[in-house]
Motif scaffolding. Structure first.
Motif, PDB file in Angstrom:
ATOM      1  N   LEU A 162       0.862  -1.174   0.000  1.00 51.79           N
ATOM      2  CA  LEU A 162       0.000   0.000   0.000  1.00 51.79           C
ATOM      3  C   LEU A 162       0.901   1.227   0.000  1.00 51.79           C
ATOM      4  O   LEU A 162       1.786   1.352   0.841  1.00 51.79           O
ATOM      5  N   HIS A 163       0.685   2.107  -0.971  1.00 55.06           N
ATOM      6  CA  HIS A 163       1.428   3.372  -1.039  1.00 55.06           C
ATOM      7  C   HIS A 163       0.385   4.471  -1.087  1.00 55.06           C
ATOM      8  O   HIS A 163      -0.364   4.579  -2.051  1.00 55.06           O
ATOM      9  N   HIS A 164       0.285   5.259  -0.024  1.00 54.22           N
ATOM     10  CA  HIS A 164      -0.704   6.345  -0.069  1.00 54.22           C
ATOM     11  C   HIS A 164      -0.035   7.681   0.205  1.00 54.22           C
ATOM     12  O   HIS A 164       0.965   7.775   0.907  1.00 54.22           O
ATOM     13  N   VAL A 165      -0.640   8.704  -0.410  1.00 52.38           N
ATOM     14  CA  VAL A 165      -0.025  10.032  -0.452  1.00 52.38           C
ATOM     15  C   VAL A 165      -1.097  11.089  -0.208  1.00 52.38           C
ATOM     16  O   VAL A 165      -2.193  11.001  -0.750  1.00 52.38           O
ATOM     17  N   THR A 166      -0.754  12.074   0.618  1.00 49.90           N
ATOM     18  CA  THR A 166      -1.619  13.240   0.758  1.00 49.90           C
ATOM     19  C   THR A 166      -0.872  14.471   0.253  1.00 49.90           C
ATOM     20  O   THR A 166       0.256  14.744   0.665  1.00 49.90           O
ATOM     21  N   MET A 167      -1.517  15.188  -0.688  1.00 52.52           N
ATOM     22  CA  MET A 167      -0.941  16.378  -1.307  1.00 52.52           C
ATOM     23  C   MET A 167      -1.700  17.598  -0.780  1.00 52.52           C
ATOM     24  O   MET A 167      -2.926  17.589  -0.696  1.00 52.52           O
ATOM     25  N   ALA A 168      -0.954  18.658  -0.445  1.00 56.68           N
ATOM     26  CA  ALA A 168      -1.590  19.879   0.047  1.00 56.68           C
ATOM     27  C   ALA A 168      -2.126  20.668  -1.144  1.00 56.68           C
ATOM     28  O   ALA A 168      -1.361  21.083  -2.014  1.00 56.68           O
ATOM     29  N   TYR A 169      -3.449  20.856  -1.201  1.00 55.92           N
ATOM     30  CA  TYR A 169      -4.025  21.677  -2.268  1.00 55.92           C
ATOM     31  C   TYR A 169      -4.220  23.115  -1.771  1.00 55.92           C
ATOM     32  O   TYR A 169      -3.702  24.050  -2.362  1.00 55.92           O
ATOM     33  N   ASP A 170      -4.927  23.277  -0.665  1.00 52.70           N
ATOM     34  CA  ASP A 170      -5.168  24.618  -0.116  1.00 52.70           C
ATOM     35  C   ASP A 170      -5.559  24.476   1.354  1.00 52.70           C
ATOM     36  O   ASP A 170      -6.735  24.371   1.680  1.00 52.70           O
ATOM     37  N   ILE A 171      -4.554  24.461   2.238  1.00 53.71           N
ATOM     38  CA  ILE A 171      -4.770  24.156   3.652  1.00 53.71           C
ATOM     39  C   ILE A 171      -4.794  25.442   4.482  1.00 53.71           C
ATOM     40  O   ILE A 171      -3.969  26.327   4.298  1.00 53.71           O
ATOM     41  N   ASP A 172      -5.767  25.519   5.379  1.00 52.76           N
ATOM     42  CA  ASP A 172      -5.872  26.620   6.338  1.00 52.76           C
ATOM     43  C   ASP A 172      -4.821  26.376   7.421  1.00 52.76           C
ATOM     44  O   ASP A 172      -5.038  25.615   8.366  1.00 52.76           O
ATOM     45  N   ALA A 173      -3.674  27.056   7.270  1.00 54.74           N
ATOM     46  CA  ALA A 173      -2.532  26.774   8.145  1.00 54.74           C
ATOM     47  C   ALA A 173      -2.817  27.158   9.591  1.00 54.74           C
ATOM     48  O   ALA A 173      -2.377  26.484  10.526  1.00 54.74           O
ATOM     49  N   ALA A 174      -3.574  28.241   9.778  1.00 53.49           N
ATOM     50  CA  ALA A 174      -3.858  28.694  11.143  1.00 53.49           C
ATOM     51  C   ALA A 174      -4.649  27.629  11.895  1.00 53.49           C
ATOM     52  O   ALA A 174      -4.349  27.290  13.038  1.00 53.49           O
ATOM     53  N   LYS A 175      -5.681  27.089  11.225  1.00 54.67           N
ATOM     54  CA  LYS A 175      -6.498  26.068  11.874  1.00 54.67           C
ATOM     55  C   LYS A 175      -5.672  24.793  12.102  1.00 54.67           C
ATOM     56  O   LYS A 175      -5.746  24.163  13.156  1.00 54.67           O
ATOM     57  N   MET A 176      -4.844  24.446  11.109  1.00 55.77           N
ATOM     58  CA  MET A 176      -3.999  23.259  11.242  1.00 55.77           C
ATOM     59  C   MET A 176      -3.102  23.368  12.476  1.00 55.77           C
ATOM     60  O   MET A 176      -2.939  22.406  13.226  1.00 55.77           O
ATOM     61  N   LEU A 177      -2.554  24.570  12.691  1.00 56.09           N
ATOM     62  CA  LEU A 177      -1.619  24.747  13.808  1.00 56.09           C
ATOM     63  C   LEU A 177      -2.337  24.771  15.160  1.00 56.09           C
ATOM     64  O   LEU A 177      -1.716  24.537  16.196  1.00 56.09           O
ATOM     65  N   GLN A 178      -3.665  25.054  15.125  1.00 56.52           N
ATOM     66  CA  GLN A 178      -4.416  24.959  16.380  1.00 56.52           C
ATOM     67  C   GLN A 178      -4.623  23.504  16.781  1.00 56.52           C
ATOM     68  O   GLN A 178      -4.695  23.175  17.959  1.00 56.52           O
ATOM     69  N   VAL A 179      -4.752  22.642  15.771  1.00 57.75           N
ATOM     70  CA  VAL A 179      -5.145  21.249  16.028  1.00 57.75           C
ATOM     71  C   VAL A 179      -3.931  20.336  16.147  1.00 57.75           C
ATOM     72  O   VAL A 179      -3.900  19.439  16.990  1.00 57.75           O
ATOM     73  N   LEU A 180      -2.924  20.551  15.289  1.00 58.11           N
ATOM     74  CA  LEU A 180      -1.721  19.720  15.340  1.00 58.11           C
ATOM     75  C   LEU A 180      -0.664  20.402  16.189  1.00 58.11           C
ATOM     76  O   LEU A 180      -0.455  21.609  16.093  1.00 58.11           O
ATOM     77  N   ARG A 181       0.023  19.625  17.005  1.00 62.52           N
ATOM     78  CA  ARG A 181       1.137  20.169  17.767  1.00 62.52           C
ATOM     79  C   ARG A 181       2.399  19.995  16.919  1.00 62.52           C
ATOM     80  O   ARG A 181       3.046  18.954  16.958  1.00 62.52           O
ATOM     81  N   ILE A 182       2.702  21.003  16.138  1.00 61.86           N
ATOM     82  CA  ILE A 182       3.847  20.920  15.238  1.00 61.86           C
ATOM     83  C   ILE A 182       4.926  21.879  15.714  1.00 61.86           C
ATOM     84  O   ILE A 182       4.676  23.066  15.882  1.00 61.86           O
TER      85      ILE A 182
END
Lengths: 258, 96
Positions: A162-182
């Motif tokens: 299994l080879h799966h890939v996620t490509m960023a098309y248009d991500i709301d970075a502010a919301k992403m940073l609220q949810v993910l601890r990066i």
């Protein structure tokens, strides 16, 4: 086992109506197994998301990676996938995700690094046709002059990869940073400027709607490797729905690495 | 206690653990690495649990390596990288 080439296989395309995050996790499990068992021809599946999700890697710590309170506040479901790698932040339409279910013979004799690049050669070609100069960045990223485009993950199981890939098309970075601890180091790795409001390497570099990018990508795959339109069988869907409600929807699986 | 190590050319390797009576306890390895079969994760946690808190990197890496079956595949992680993350957790060094 002899090494096979793309054209030795009768590639199938599955691209259905939007599905829930847990069902996507389960479909990867079921379809990898079906290809490994020889009951399904090798398949390319394009994912459509019915609802927002954070998808964490098989070995990521739930509490280290996700702010659970922020996820609840935004109505984002957190799921764990079968493969290693990093967390993905998904809102319908913000990414392009696909899975390749291939016989092990297609990557026989290749190192891990070679296998990742090999299974995404068609994507680099599709991106080039869309005017994006992109390349493979070991171990498992596709990147471009406009920053990181995608992350890949592989799992080997029962005669299939299994080879799966996620490509960023248009991500709301502010919301992403609220949810993910990066951490800051990780953020720079994702090609994100600290002040950036969106991570949109595909949208900004193609100027095309997401659907058009997907259409161009599948057209490139079809031209290079052959591709027949297919659908999920009733049995595959039933198996996946059972797994989605069982294993992949269970707290035990989600918190397996707490 | 928590330690992180970004393996050069590899992925992030994270260790959470407690120290009880001078020995490693409740060891949890995590990160964005690739490991197959996935049951190897528990084998590694088990191999580190009970190791003395003063064990050096070489001893910790050897303990991990000895616990891994011959068919285990690692990508972006290694016994040595795990050992570095453990030592960092024990030294309470800031995250890498």
């Amino acid at each position: 086992m002899m090494r096979t080439d793309w054209r030795d296989h009768d590639w199938q395309l599955i691209h259905t109506a939007p599905q829930s995050p847990t069902l996507h996790m389960a479909l990867d499990d079921v379809l990898t197994h079906e290809v490994g068992a020889g009951r399904r021809a090798p398949t390319l599946r394009i994912w459509e998301w019915a609802s927002p999700a954070v998808v964490i890697g098989r070995f990521q710590s739930l509490r280290n990676e996700v702010d659970g309170e922020a996820a609840r506040r935004h109505g984002i479901e957190v799921v764990r996938r079968v493969s290693g790698g990093g967390a993905m932040f998904i809102e319908p339409g913000n990414t392009i995700t696909y899975s390749i279910y291939a016989p092990q013979s297609l990557v026989k004799g290749l190192s891990f690094q070679e296998a990742y690049a090999f299974l995404d050669e068609w994507v680099l070609e599709a991106l080039a046709e869309l005017g994006i100069k992109a390349w493979y960045q070991p171990l498992n990223d596709i990147t471009s002059e406009g920053g990181k485009i995608a992350g890949a993950a592989q799992v080997h199981r029962g005669g299939a990869v299994l080879h799966h890939v996620t490509m960023a098309y248009d991500i709301d970075a502010a919301k992403m940073l609220q949810v993910l601890r990066i951490g800051r180091e990780k953020l720079s790795d994702k090609g994100t400027q600290s002040a950036a409001k969106r991570v949109d390497p595909l949208r900004s570099q193609t100027g095309l709607p997401r659907e058009a990018v997907i259409e161009r990508m599948t057209a490139t795959f079809r031209r290079l490797h052959g591709l027949t339109d297919d659908y999920l069988s009733a049995e595959e869907l039933a198996q996946a729905e059972a797994l989605a409600q069982g294993k992949f929807g269970s707290p035990a699986w989600l918190t397996d690495v707490a | 206690m928590h330690g992180e190590y970004k393996m050069p050319g590899g992925k992030l390797v994270v260790i959470d653990l407690e120290l009880r009576d001078g020995r490693l306890a409740e060891v949890q390895l995590s990160g964005d690495f690739f490991l197959e079969p996935d049951s190897a994760l528990q084998a590694i946690n088990g191999a580190l649990t009970g190791q003395p808190g003063h064990a050096d990197e070489a001893a910790l890496a050897a303990a991990v390596r000895d616990a891994l079956a011959a068919d285990v595949m690692m990508y972006g992680i290694s016994p040595e990288a795990i050992a570095v993350a453990v030592r960092r957790a024990l030294h309470k060094e800031p995250a890498a």
